[in-house]
Write an enzyme that holds these catalytic residues in place. Structure first.
Site, mmCIF file in Angstrom:
data_model
loop_
_atom_site.group_PDB
_atom_site.id
_atom_site.type_symbol
_atom_site.label_atom_id
_atom_site.label_comp_id
_atom_site.label_asym_id
_atom_site.label_seq_id
_atom_site.Cartn_x
_atom_site.Cartn_y
_atom_site.Cartn_z
ATOM 1 N N ASP A 178 78.590 0.508 6.598
ATOM 2 C CA ASP A 178 77.819 -0.716 6.791
ATOM 3 C C ASP A 178 77.567 -0.931 8.271
ATOM 4 O O ASP A 178 77.415 0.048 9.019
ATOM 5 C CB ASP A 178 78.594 -1.890 6.157
ATOM 6 N N ASP A 219 81.849 5.158 14.300
ATOM 7 C CA ASP A 219 80.525 4.561 14.426
ATOM 8 C C ASP A 219 79.507 5.693 14.345
ATOM 9 O O ASP A 219 79.243 6.390 15.339
ATOM 10 C CB ASP A 219 80.402 3.818 15.761
ATOM 11 N N HIS A 233 77.369 -8.228 8.617
ATOM 12 C CA HIS A 233 77.246 -7.808 7.217
ATOM 13 C C HIS A 233 78.459 -7.017 6.744
ATOM 14 O O HIS A 233 79.034 -7.294 5.682
ATOM 15 C CB HIS A 233 75.960 -6.996 7.078
ATOM 16 N N ASN A 322 67.892 -7.045 -3.856
ATOM 17 C CA ASN A 322 67.726 -8.499 -3.920
ATOM 18 C C ASN A 322 66.290 -8.959 -4.114
ATOM 19 O O ASN A 322 65.948 -10.075 -3.767
ATOM 20 C CB ASN A 322 68.252 -9.134 -2.622
ATOM 21 N N ALA A 335 71.617 3.347 -5.316
ATOM 22 C CA ALA A 335 72.071 2.851 -6.622
ATOM 23 C C ALA A 335 71.420 3.604 -7.773
ATOM 24 O O ALA A 335 72.016 3.770 -8.837
ATOM 25 C CB ALA A 335 71.772 1.358 -6.742
ATOM 26 N N SER A 393 74.755 -7.160 -1.973
ATOM 27 C CA SER A 393 75.655 -6.557 -0.988
ATOM 28 C C SER A 393 77.086 -7.005 -1.194
ATOM 29 O O SER A 393 78.030 -6.252 -0.925
ATOM 30 C CB SER A 393 75.217 -6.924 0.429
#
Length: 733
Positions: A178, A219, A233, A322, A335, A393
């Site tokens: 993320d 990272d 987030h 979303n 997904a 999320s």
């Protein structure tokens, strides 16, 4: 631009070009948030942020002592010795301790009040402990919905029930791929994965894993060892999954699990960074990957990475999106990638409906989205505090955390088995029926119950047959991951039960019979399995045809339409006559061989069972000199039965139908036709020593002839003649 998506700036897309892709993967969110940057992340709600430490009530890592249960104590004595003291034992609780009930004052026989002994080495109060004591737990409707904020009580994942068995194990590592995680957040710091082989900030790859200073992760966006959250987030996702039960703030779904921080996103997530993040996570032991990000663009490189995750045994949990759209029609990736290790998650609200917010709504998909999980106004961590977040999320990490709970009980479990267990345990809901593949919302308690309960397994041999037949039912494959199985109960279709591990059962009649096995473990947990036994009745074959007498080559019209099947249908008709064959209820089959030929019908029903019937066809030689004879069929009959082979050996293509035969020759024909039994009686005086004497005596013994000189009839007149055609008719009659 669709709700819930990111406007991508050139600087956020540059690394994806290294893989030949210009698309980026976007973090799903539902919260308006702005930075002084080139891109804007669409968000849906915002609430006040609480600073760390506000409302903190203690330092316990797992919970805090509550009130003692009045009149109940723990005594370190065997239960039989407790009875001897006059106290009332409730039950043995293990490790030598017995739970007892005591009055509040001195007992009638002078025994001391047990409360007075509380705190001594042998007596302890029956103190209650909570699995959590978080200042803001009451606001976490997703874990326990009591109707707070106007929600529906029970519209939650039943986390408390799950925690009765496990809060997660530190070996269950969830990689949050993320925007990074706030590495100093008080609710997360104790749950962070730590690379013990790395020395912080020395600029050296101490453990030789290819990553410098990766103490708490990597990272992959900036390619350094500092995965701290420069956004918010990833911190919010991590808090949902595994915020610690430490008396500060909230509790994650799996507060005992470990968070591996792998930053792949800034305002969006380049495919290159996501790939590097997945590689890092897998290389360093994470076997649960949370991907609260997505794109409509299918990316081969990302698909390869997820296939590698499957090979490594990782479960991948991905947000559905979303935009309020149907993923079946317009897929979201990752997904939407195929794979029985990927779980696609929609968002639900506190009334167990598909979440819909201001300017956003959860995506759905009857086949492409697997289940729902809480994702609207979910209280979670944010850099510097806590806040409510909405979007798929934050639904996804609920599921990732339940994967961690299950794998804490079963570290060896395959992605497929974990995925199936979670799907089996969902709460099916009207609001999700037809919207997600399972028709349900995540149930952490149910999943852990299934993982804790015994597993019933049936091996049945055979599972189908034609009656009568016996079925061997074997429950030995059943097992209990947390103890042992103490009872096997077979529930049979006829209402009987049996309690052996293995039994033999005979289906009483045709049909589909369901046999259930219920196993019980030493904790009283149960599981059941069922097997369907197909008991079939064989079909009935009825074969007929015409003609049944003729000369070669003979075409016979066959008919099997009268065949039947009591518990199904006849699916196939197969005909065979010597080397010839045909198929169908109605067919024609050609017989070229002379002789007595069996025409065999085999019928097969829709179950695969077979039955046969047959009839006989007599095929004679087509003599060239009998084709105009009225006795042609009679002659063919004699030829088919081998009574005659012809009259002009060795060719034998003629029968000589008008030639005469002697009576002794006729006796031979009749004997061959009738297969008369032998006799020792000599009936006539004028056939002694002739070639056909035995044939003549057999005819006489059978009463077919009495002689040629009545009334004495001691003579047969063997050399007297008859025409061959007359003889053929006589024999046939």
């Amino acid at each position: 631009m669709d709700p819930g998506w990111v406007a991508v700036s050139p600087e956020t897309a540059d690394r994806s070009q290294a893989y030949g892709y210009r698309s980026t993967v976007t973090a799903f969110t539902a919260k308006r948030w702005r930075r002084a940057a080139a891109a804007t992340l669409l968000v849906l709600s915002v609430t006040a942020v609480t600073v760390p430490g506000a409302g903190a009530q203690g330092e316990s890592d797992r919970g805090f002592p509550g009130d003692a249960i009045d009149s109940e104590y723990l005594v370190k004595l065997p239960i039989d010795e407790v009875r001897a003291t006059g106290l009332e034992p409730i039950r043995s609780v293990g490790f030598g301790w017995t739970l007892v009930r005591s009055p509040k004052s001195i007992t009638a026989d002078g025994s001391p009040d047990m409360r007075m002994l509380a705190g001594t080495p042998d007596v302890a109060p029956n103190t209650t402990y909570e699995l959590f004591d978080e200042p803001r737990f009451d606001e976490q409707w997703a874990l326990e919905n009591t109707g707070q904020n106007g929600g529906t009580p029970g519209a939650d994942i039943d986390a408390l029930r799950a925690w009765e068995r496990t809060v997660g194990d530190s070996a269950a590592v969830i990689a949050v791929i993320d925007t990074g995680v706030d590495l100093d957040h008080p609710d997360l710091v104790s749950r962070l994965w730590t690379n013990e082989g790395e020395i912080p900030a020395n600029g050296i790859d101490d453990d030789g894993n290819g990553y410098v200073d990766d103490v708490h992760g990597w990272d992959a966006y900036a390619h350094d060892g500092d995965p701290d959250d420069e956004s918010w987030h990833g911190t919010a996702v991590a808090g949902v999954a595994a915020a610690a039960t430490n008396g500060i703030g909230i509790s994650g779904v799996a507060p005992g699990a470990t968070i591996m921080t792998v930053r792949a996103c800034q305002l969006s997530c380049p495919t290159s960074a996501v790939l590097e993040a997945i590689a890092y996570a897998l290389d360093n032991g994470a076997r649960i990957l949370n991907l609260s990000l997505g794109s409509h663009t299918r990316n081969e490189a990302l698909e390869d990475a997820l296939e590698a995750a499957a090979v490594a045994g990782a479960v991948v949990v991905a947000a559905a999106g979303n935009a309020g759209t149907d993923n079946d029609a317009w897929p979201i990736y990752p997904a939407g990638y195929p794979g029985n290790h990927i779980i696609a998650v929609a968002a639900t609200d506190h009334d167990d409906g598909l979440a819909v917010g201001s300017g956003w709504a959860s995506n759905y998909g009857a086949s492409s989205v697997d289940l729902g999980a809480p994702g609207q106004e979910v209280l979670t961590t944010t850099p510097g505090g806590w806040t409510d977040e909405s979007g798929t999320s934050f639904a996804a990490p609920h599921v990732a955390a339940v994967v961690a709970l299950v794998r804490s009980l079963h570290p060896e479990s395959t992605p497929q088995s974990v995925r199936e267990l979670i799907f089996r345990s969902v709460d099916t809901l009207p609001g999700l029926t037809g919207k997600v593949a399972t028709d349900g919302r995540l149930d952490a308690g149910g999943a852990v119950d299934l993982a804790s309960a015994p597993v019933a397994m049936i091996a049945a041999t055979p599972t189908a047959g034609t009656i009568p037949f016996a079925v061997s039912l074997d429950g030995a494959g059943s097992y209990d991951p947390q103890g042992s199985i103490v009872d096997y109960q077979w529930n049979l279709p006829d209402g009987d039960t049996a309690h052996d591990e293995n039994i033999v059962w005979t289906p009483p009649d045709a049909g589909l019979h369901v046999v259930e096995l219920v196993v019980t473990d030493d904790d009283g947990f149960k599981d059941s399995a069922a097997v369907t036994i197909h008991a079939n009745t064989a079909p009935i074959a009825v074969a007929s045809g015409s003609p049944t007498l003729g000369w070669a080559p003979l075409s016979v019209t066959v008919d099997g339409a009268a065949s039947s099947d009591d518990d199904g249908t006849v699916a196939a008709w197969d005909w065979v006559a010597g080397p010839s064959s045909a198929i169908g209820a109605h067919a024609a089959i050609e017989i070229g061989e002379v002789g007595e030929q069996a025409v065999i019908l085999t019928v097969t029903d829709d179950f695969g069972a077979t039955a046969s019937d047959q009839f006989t066809v007599l095929v004679g030689f087509d003599f060239v000199d009998t084709r105009s004879s009225i006795f042609r069929l009679d002659i063919a009959w004699m030829s088919a039965l081998g009574i005659t082979k012809g009259c002009n050996p060795p060719i034998n293509d003629r029968y000589c139908p008008t030639n005469t035969v002697t009576r002794e020759q006729m006796a031979a024909f009749l004997n061959r036709a009738l297969h008369l039994p032998p006799t020792t009686t000599d009936y006539f005086t004028d056939d002694d020593g002739t070639l056909f004497e035995d044939d003549i005596n057999r005819l006489a013994a059978a009463g077919i002839t009495k002689g040629c000189n009545p009334p004495i009839n001691d003579r047969y007149c063997p050399t007297n003649t008859v025409t061959r055609e007359q003889m053929a008719a006589f024999v046939h009659r």
